[in-house]
Design a protein around this motif. Structure first.
Motif, PDB file in Angstrom:
ATOM      1  N   ALA A 232       0.831  -1.211   0.000  1.00 47.40           N
ATOM      2  CA  ALA A 232       0.000   0.000   0.000  1.00 47.40           C
ATOM      3  C   ALA A 232       0.866   1.261   0.000  1.00 47.40           C
ATOM      4  CB  ALA A 232      -0.932  -0.004   1.200  1.00 47.40           C
ATOM      5  N   LYS A 233       1.934   1.244   0.810  1.00 44.71           N
ATOM      6  CA  LYS A 233       2.831   2.410   0.848  1.00 44.71           C
ATOM      7  C   LYS A 233       3.572   2.569  -0.472  1.00 44.71           C
ATOM      8  CE  LYS A 233       3.527   2.778   5.785  1.00 44.71           C
ATOM      9  NZ  LYS A 233       4.477   2.780   6.888  1.00 44.71           N
ATOM     10  N   LEU A 234       3.934   1.444  -1.086  1.00 43.70           N
ATOM     11  CA  LEU A 234       4.590   1.496  -2.384  1.00 43.70           C
ATOM     12  C   LEU A 234       3.661   2.107  -3.423  1.00 43.70           C
ATOM     13  CD1 LEU A 234       7.056   0.646  -4.182  1.00 43.70           C
ATOM     14  CD2 LEU A 234       5.703  -1.372  -4.728  1.00 43.70           C
ATOM     15  N   LYS A 235       2.414   1.659  -3.450  1.00 44.38           N
ATOM     16  CA  LYS A 235       1.447   2.183  -4.420  1.00 44.38           C
ATOM     17  C   LYS A 235       1.211   3.674  -4.202  1.00 44.38           C
ATOM     18  CE  LYS A 235      -0.876  -2.221  -5.085  1.00 44.38           C
ATOM     19  NZ  LYS A 235      -2.077  -3.022  -4.865  1.00 44.38           N
ATOM     20  N   TYR A 236       1.145   4.087  -2.945  1.00 49.30           N
ATOM     21  CA  TYR A 236       0.959   5.501  -2.647  1.00 49.30           C
ATOM     22  C   TYR A 236       2.153   6.322  -3.141  1.00 49.30           C
ATOM     23  CZ  TYR A 236       0.136   9.819  -0.126  1.00 49.30           C
ATOM     24  OH  TYR A 236      -0.056  11.140   0.190  1.00 49.30           O
ATOM     25  N   ALA A 237       3.359   5.795  -2.918  1.00 54.18           N
ATOM     26  CA  ALA A 237       4.561   6.496  -3.352  1.00 54.18           C
ATOM     27  C   ALA A 237       4.610   6.613  -4.871  1.00 54.18           C
ATOM     28  CB  ALA A 237       5.810   5.781  -2.837  1.00 54.18           C
ATOM     29  N   VAL A 238       4.232   5.550  -5.585  1.00 50.96           N
ATOM     30  CA  VAL A 238       4.229   5.589  -7.048  1.00 50.96           C
ATOM     31  C   VAL A 238       3.218   6.616  -7.543  1.00 50.96           C
ATOM     32  CG1 VAL A 238       3.667   4.255  -9.126  1.00 50.96           C
ATOM     33  CG2 VAL A 238       5.110   3.248  -7.357  1.00 50.96           C
ATOM     34  N   LYS A 239       2.059   6.662  -6.920  1.00 47.93           N
ATOM     35  CA  LYS A 239       1.052   7.648  -7.329  1.00 47.93           C
ATOM     36  C   LYS A 239       1.516   9.068  -7.018  1.00 47.93           C
ATOM     37  CE  LYS A 239      -2.843   4.539  -7.072  1.00 47.93           C
ATOM     38  NZ  LYS A 239      -4.010   4.084  -6.355  1.00 47.93           N
ATOM     39  N   LYS A 240       2.298   9.214  -5.977  1.00 51.24           N
ATOM     40  CA  LYS A 240       2.765  10.539  -5.554  1.00 51.24           C
ATOM     41  C   LYS A 240       3.885  11.072  -6.456  1.00 51.24           C
ATOM     42  CE  LYS A 240       2.344  13.300  -1.910  1.00 51.24           C
ATOM     43  NZ  LYS A 240       1.194  14.121  -1.740  1.00 51.24           N
ATOM     44  N   VAL A 241       4.891  10.226  -6.776  1.00 45.59           N
ATOM     45  CA  VAL A 241       6.070  10.726  -7.495  1.00 45.59           C
ATOM     46  C   VAL A 241       6.268  10.122  -8.885  1.00 45.59           C
ATOM     47  CG1 VAL A 241       7.329  11.324  -5.417  1.00 45.59           C
ATOM     48  CG2 VAL A 241       7.621   9.060  -6.395  1.00 45.59           C
ATOM     49  N   GLY A 242       5.509   9.139  -9.261  1.00 46.88           N
ATOM     50  CA  GLY A 242       5.667   8.536 -10.579  1.00 46.88           C
ATOM     51  C   GLY A 242       6.231   7.138 -10.502  1.00 46.88           C
ATOM     52  N   ARG A 243       6.421   6.510 -11.677  1.00 43.19           N
ATOM     53  CA  ARG A 243       6.832   5.111 -11.758  1.00 43.19           C
ATOM     54  C   ARG A 243       8.329   4.884 -11.651  1.00 43.19           C
ATOM     55  NH1 ARG A 243       4.649   2.915 -17.092  1.00 43.19           N
ATOM     56  NH2 ARG A 243       6.035   1.259 -16.442  1.00 43.19           N
ATOM     57  N   SER A 244       9.117   5.920 -11.657  1.00 41.46           N
ATOM     58  CA  SER A 244      10.568   5.778 -11.591  1.00 41.46           C
ATOM     59  C   SER A 244      10.996   5.186 -10.251  1.00 41.46           C
ATOM     60  CB  SER A 244      11.236   7.142 -11.764  1.00 41.46           C
ATOM     61  OG  SER A 244      12.610   7.059 -11.459  1.00 41.46           O
ATOM     62  N   ALA A 245      11.766   4.103 -10.310  1.00 42.41           N
ATOM     63  CA  ALA A 245      12.210   3.431  -9.085  1.00 42.41           C
ATOM     64  C   ALA A 245      13.092   4.346  -8.249  1.00 42.41           C
ATOM     65  CB  ALA A 245      12.947   2.149  -9.438  1.00 42.41           C
ATOM     66  N   ARG A 246      13.921   5.148  -8.895  1.00 35.24           N
ATOM     67  CA  ARG A 246      14.791   6.080  -8.166  1.00 35.24           C
ATOM     68  C   ARG A 246      13.979   7.119  -7.399  1.00 35.24           C
ATOM     69  NH1 ARG A 246      19.452   7.357 -12.551  1.00 35.24           N
ATOM     70  NH2 ARG A 246      20.608   5.427 -12.282  1.00 35.24           N
ATOM     71  N   LYS A 247      12.992   7.692  -8.050  1.00 32.71           N
ATOM     72  CA  LYS A 247      12.160   8.701  -7.397  1.00 32.71           C
ATOM     73  C   LYS A 247      11.362   8.094  -6.246  1.00 32.71           C
ATOM     74  CE  LYS A 247      11.554  11.859 -11.292  1.00 32.71           C
ATOM     75  NZ  LYS A 247      10.571  12.470 -12.206  1.00 32.71           N
ATOM     76  N   VAL A 248      10.841   6.897  -6.463  1.00 28.98           N
ATOM     77  CA  VAL A 248      10.066   6.219  -5.417  1.00 28.98           C
ATOM     78  C   VAL A 248      10.972   5.910  -4.228  1.00 28.98           C
ATOM     79  CG1 VAL A 248       8.804   4.114  -4.835  1.00 28.98           C
ATOM     80  CG2 VAL A 248       8.330   5.296  -6.976  1.00 28.98           C
ATOM     81  N   GLU A 249      12.177   5.426  -4.501  1.00 35.33           N
ATOM     82  CA  GLU A 249      13.116   5.121  -3.416  1.00 35.33           C
ATOM     83  C   GLU A 249      13.470   6.377  -2.628  1.00 35.33           C
ATOM     84  OE1 GLU A 249      17.255   2.661  -2.716  1.00 35.33           O
ATOM     85  OE2 GLU A 249      16.908   3.594  -4.675  1.00 35.33           O
ATOM     86  N   ALA A 250      13.724   7.467  -3.313  1.00 38.38           N
ATOM     87  CA  ALA A 250      14.049   8.727  -2.640  1.00 38.38           C
ATOM     88  C   ALA A 250      12.868   9.203  -1.788  1.00 38.38           C
ATOM     89  CB  ALA A 250      14.421   9.787  -3.665  1.00 38.38           C
ATOM     90  N   TYR A 251      11.661   9.091  -2.318  1.00 37.30           N
ATOM     91  CA  TYR A 251      10.466   9.507  -1.585  1.00 37.30           C
ATOM     92  C   TYR A 251      10.282   8.662  -0.324  1.00 37.30           C
ATOM     93  CZ  TYR A 251       5.555  10.366  -0.524  1.00 37.30           C
ATOM     94  OH  TYR A 251       4.386  10.678   0.116  1.00 37.30           O
ATOM     95  N   ILE A 252      10.457   7.351  -0.441  1.00 40.28           N
ATOM     96  CA  ILE A 252      10.287   6.455   0.707  1.00 40.28           C
ATOM     97  C   ILE A 252      11.341   6.737   1.766  1.00 40.28           C
ATOM     98  CG2 ILE A 252      10.470   4.033   1.426  1.00 40.28           C
ATOM     99  CD1 ILE A 252       8.992   3.326  -1.193  1.00 40.28           C
ATOM    100  N   LYS A 253      12.585   6.970   1.345  1.00 35.42           N
ATOM    101  CA  LYS A 253      13.644   7.297   2.307  1.00 35.42           C
ATOM    102  C   LYS A 253      13.330   8.593   3.045  1.00 35.42           C
ATOM    103  CE  LYS A 253      17.648   4.946   0.386  1.00 35.42           C
ATOM    104  NZ  LYS A 253      18.965   5.105  -0.226  1.00 35.42           N
TER     105      LYS A 253
END
Length: 136
Positions: free
Chosen positions: A36-57
């Motif tokens: 759920a947190k992963l899906k929220y992060a993808v919706k927030k910053v886009g599909r890029s793994a780098r952007k999602v990782e940075a957002y989660i950190k």
């Protein structure tokens, strides 16, 4: 849109496909978050793994930072001193003694309060005993 399994290059590896269960499981495990947190992060910053990782950190850092008391920030000193109902100067002393963790500061203040309460009970008992001796 389903993930094209024929494309296995670097560009495909850098994107997160939420429509594929195995990808959601992989990225959730890799970033140590719930799906759920992963899906929220993808919706927030886009599909890029780098952007999602940075957002989660960043989100994890913010969550751990909330329980720390930063004495260098005046608004933090005001907030925590109001929360613990002590003066800013006393807050600085307690943080120097107990550390920057809000839980440790709260435990230290509770221990001090209990210690003070025990002292007042002892004084009251002594005064009562002294009065009884005088009366007798």
């Amino acid at each position: 849109m389903a993930d094209n399994k024929a494309k296995r290059g670097g560009a495909d590896r850098a994107l997160i496909a939420l429509t594929e269960k195995y990808e959601v499981a992989y990225w959730s495990k890799k970033f140590k978050v719930t799906p759920a947190k992963l899906k929220y992060a993808v919706k927030k910053v886009g599909r890029s793994a780098r952007k999602v990782e940075a957002y989660i950190k960043l989100q994890k850092h913010r969550a751990s930072d909330k329980s720390r008391i930063a004495l260098s920030e005046p608004y933090e000193v005001r907030y925590w001193s109001k929360k613990f109902k002590i003066t800013p100067a006393r807050l600085r002393l307690v943080v120097a003694t107990a550390g920057h963790s809000a839980k440790k500061v709260e435990a230290y203040l509770a221990a001090q309060k209990a210690k003070k309460a025990r002292k007042t009970v002892k004084k009251t008992v002594k005064k009562t005993a002294a009065k009884r001796k005088k009366a007798a």
